[in-house]
Design an enzyme around this catalytic site. Sequence first.
Site, PDB file in Angstrom:
ATOM      1  N   GLY A 108       0.789  -1.229   0.000  1.00  0.00           N
ATOM      2  CA  GLY A 108       0.000   0.000   0.000  1.00  0.00           C
ATOM      3  C   GLY A 108       0.815   1.270   0.000  1.00  0.00           C
ATOM      4  O   GLY A 108       0.265   2.344   0.125  1.00  0.00           O
ATOM      5  N   CYS A 109       2.134   1.175  -0.135  1.00  0.00           N
ATOM      6  CA  CYS A 109       2.974   2.352   0.046  1.00  0.00           C
ATOM      7  C   CYS A 109       3.873   2.579  -1.145  1.00  0.00           C
ATOM      8  O   CYS A 109       4.505   1.653  -1.626  1.00  0.00           O
ATOM      9  CB  CYS A 109       3.828   2.182   1.301  1.00  0.00           C
ATOM     10  SG  CYS A 109       4.903   3.575   1.610  1.00  0.00           S
ATOM     11  N   GLY A 110       3.941   3.819  -1.610  1.00  0.00           N
ATOM     12  CA  GLY A 110       4.812   4.138  -2.721  1.00  0.00           C
ATOM     13  C   GLY A 110       5.933   5.069  -2.345  1.00  0.00           C
ATOM     14  O   GLY A 110       6.770   5.388  -3.173  1.00  0.00           O
ATOM     15  N   CYS A 112       7.714   4.658   0.837  1.00  0.00           N
ATOM     16  CA  CYS A 112       8.439   4.126   1.980  1.00  0.00           C
ATOM     17  C   CYS A 112       9.942   4.213   1.749  1.00  0.00           C
ATOM     18  O   CYS A 112      10.434   3.970   0.656  1.00  0.00           O
ATOM     19  CB  CYS A 112       8.053   2.665   2.207  1.00  0.00           C
ATOM     20  SG  CYS A 112       6.326   2.444   2.636  1.00  0.00           S
TER      21      CYS A 112
END
Length: 272
Positions: A108-110, A112
């Site tokens: 869900g993270c771009g 990090c």
Amino acid sequence: MPRPTIRVPCSIWRATGTTEGERAIPQETAIAFTFNTASYAVMMATPQDLEDFAVGFALTEGVVPSIDAIDEIEVVEEAVGIELRVWLKAKDATEFLGRRRKMAGPTGCGLCGVESLSEAMRPPPKVGEGRVLTPNQIMTAVESLAPRQELNRETRAVHAAGFWDPERGLVAVREDVGRHNALDKLAGALARDGATAEQGVVVLTSRVSIEMVQKSAAIGAAIVAAVSAPTALAVRMADECGMTLVAIARKDGFEVFTHPHRVKGKLESDVA
């Protein structure tokens, strides 16, 4: 390589009763990126279209200026995941090693692993002029994506990113459990085909957050259309880089948040 999906047993509860069955679900695999043996990132992703992923990630994250900097890609299966070994040409390898960072990214993270606020808020490159499309062409682009989402049709659990061209239709589609991974894979597919995203529409099945605008701009997308809403920061970034941001695209229409000059005409009731 592991299959992108597996089937698992489950109990199925319905108003008519409970039965035993099974469900296809997507794989979520640790994918490690190394550039000339230097560790760079680990992303949780669907183990499919991995060479596209390697190229697209390198481009949209600014590791390389173009696909020409990449000399070779190795896809190596390890006991706990997959390593994408990207070998850069000598000049590009020297530049990369001088500024490399490490990052870890769940699905869900771009952003990090970004080490500073300025890096997280890096302005995307200005996009080109692109072309003017009709509302019906935008709708056609959006509606063409679902029939090509093979993994999502099987699992109902993955995102997709596609590129639609007015002359050729839907040129490429890539899927992944992570929305930004799907976009990276699309970026890699286009780059390996010698194409950019300037003359068509990048279509997304997800919300539009800042990294989706940054990555789309990195591949020259003048128009991005998504089925979900954008964030405020994504709208600001799209406006700054000259991108036409279309979102909340449904069967009855869509909303344009930035640079509406690329969409002209009236939406006809029958897209076909």
